[in-house]
Write a protein that holds these residues in place. Sequence first.
Motif, mmCIF file in Angstrom:
data_model
loop_
_atom_site.group_PDB
_atom_site.id
_atom_site.type_symbol
_atom_site.label_atom_id
_atom_site.label_comp_id
_atom_site.label_asym_id
_atom_site.label_seq_id
_atom_site.Cartn_x
_atom_site.Cartn_y
_atom_site.Cartn_z
ATOM 1 N N GLU A 1 -1.249 8.695 -1.887
ATOM 2 C CA GLU A 1 -0.956 9.819 -2.787
ATOM 3 C C GLU A 1 0.122 10.731 -2.199
ATOM 4 N N LEU A 2 -0.028 11.090 -0.928
ATOM 5 C CA LEU A 2 0.932 11.989 -0.291
ATOM 6 C C LEU A 2 2.288 11.321 -0.100
ATOM 7 N N ARG A 3 2.279 10.051 0.244
ATOM 8 C CA ARG A 3 3.530 9.307 0.413
ATOM 9 C C ARG A 3 4.270 9.217 -0.923
ATOM 10 N N ALA A 4 3.555 8.890 -1.980
ATOM 11 C CA ALA A 4 4.162 8.761 -3.304
ATOM 12 C C ALA A 4 4.728 10.091 -3.797
ATOM 13 N N ALA A 5 4.050 11.179 -3.490
ATOM 14 C CA ALA A 5 4.527 12.502 -3.909
ATOM 15 C C ALA A 5 5.882 12.831 -3.281
ATOM 16 N N ARG A 6 6.147 12.248 -2.129
ATOM 17 C CA ARG A 6 7.426 12.456 -1.449
ATOM 18 C C ARG A 6 8.443 11.361 -1.780
ATOM 19 N N ARG A 7 8.004 10.422 -2.612
ATOM 20 C CA ARG A 7 8.838 9.293 -3.020
ATOM 21 C C ARG A 7 9.291 8.452 -1.826
ATOM 22 N N TRP A 8 8.388 8.313 -0.854
ATOM 23 C CA TRP A 8 8.649 7.473 0.303
ATOM 24 C C TRP A 8 8.036 6.101 0.058
ATOM 25 N N SER A 9 8.725 5.080 0.485
ATOM 26 C CA SER A 9 8.141 3.741 0.473
ATOM 27 C C SER A 9 7.230 3.611 1.693
ATOM 28 N N GLN A 10 6.463 2.547 1.720
ATOM 29 C CA GLN A 10 5.646 2.295 2.910
ATOM 30 C C GLN A 10 6.542 2.128 4.129
ATOM 31 N N THR A 11 7.698 1.528 3.954
ATOM 32 C CA THR A 11 8.640 1.352 5.058
ATOM 33 C C THR A 11 9.170 2.696 5.542
ATOM 34 N N ASP A 12 9.468 3.610 4.609
ATOM 35 C CA ASP A 12 9.935 4.947 4.995
ATOM 36 C C ASP A 12 8.901 5.641 5.882
ATOM 37 N N LEU A 13 7.647 5.605 5.446
ATOM 38 C CA LEU A 13 6.589 6.246 6.224
ATOM 39 C C LEU A 13 6.391 5.534 7.552
ATOM 40 N N ALA A 14 6.417 4.222 7.536
ATOM 41 C CA ALA A 14 6.257 3.449 8.778
ATOM 42 C C ALA A 14 7.334 3.827 9.786
ATOM 43 N N ASP A 15 8.560 3.975 9.330
ATOM 44 C CA ASP A 15 9.653 4.367 10.225
ATOM 45 C C ASP A 15 9.405 5.740 10.830
ATOM 46 N N ARG A 16 8.928 6.674 10.021
ATOM 47 C CA ARG A 16 8.634 8.022 10.522
ATOM 48 C C ARG A 16 7.493 8.011 11.547
ATOM 49 N N LEU A 17 6.527 7.115 11.326
ATOM 50 C CA LEU A 17 5.360 7.018 12.217
ATOM 51 C C LEU A 17 5.593 6.080 13.399
ATOM 52 N N GLU A 18 6.690 5.328 13.348
ATOM 53 C CA GLU A 18 7.003 4.332 14.375
ATOM 54 C C GLU A 18 5.922 3.255 14.463
ATOM 55 N N VAL A 19 5.515 2.789 13.281
ATOM 56 C CA VAL A 19 4.564 1.677 13.155
ATOM 57 C C VAL A 19 5.148 0.692 12.143
ATOM 58 N N SER A 20 4.490 -0.431 11.953
ATOM 59 C CA SER A 20 4.959 -1.410 10.980
ATOM 60 C C SER A 20 4.543 -1.001 9.570
ATOM 61 N N ARG A 21 5.261 -1.552 8.590
ATOM 62 C CA ARG A 21 4.897 -1.320 7.195
ATOM 63 C C ARG A 21 3.501 -1.865 6.926
ATOM 64 N N GLN A 22 3.155 -2.965 7.596
ATOM 65 C CA GLN A 22 1.837 -3.561 7.426
ATOM 66 C C GLN A 22 0.735 -2.610 7.884
ATOM 67 N N THR A 23 1.010 -1.835 8.925
ATOM 68 C CA THR A 23 0.033 -0.848 9.401
ATOM 69 C C THR A 23 -0.189 0.226 8.344
ATOM 70 N N VAL A 24 0.890 0.715 7.753
ATOM 71 C CA VAL A 24 0.773 1.727 6.689
ATOM 72 C C VAL A 24 -0.022 1.150 5.526
#
Length: 70
Positions: free
Chosen positions: A7-30
């Motif tokens: 919900e929070l990621r979508a509100a910022r219009r971030w993809s799972q990859t965008d969030l993964a990059d910010r967290l320094e984890v894989s998209r699969q982890t997100v």
Amino acid sequence: MKNRLRELRAARRWSQTDLADRLEVSRQTVYAIEAGRYDPSLPLAFKIAAIFAEPIEALFFPDENTDNTP
């Protein structure tokens, strides 16, 4: 454990990859965290909370089907 990550990621219009990059984890982890298949470590949970400027308890909460009785 349930969470509001998607919900929070979508509100910022971030993809799972965008969030993964910010967290320094894989998209699969997100994906796994959002799906409730993986509970993040405490350091990762703090990092997620910081990125969304929310307290951890506002992001993650126990699944109603889980018995937390000691």
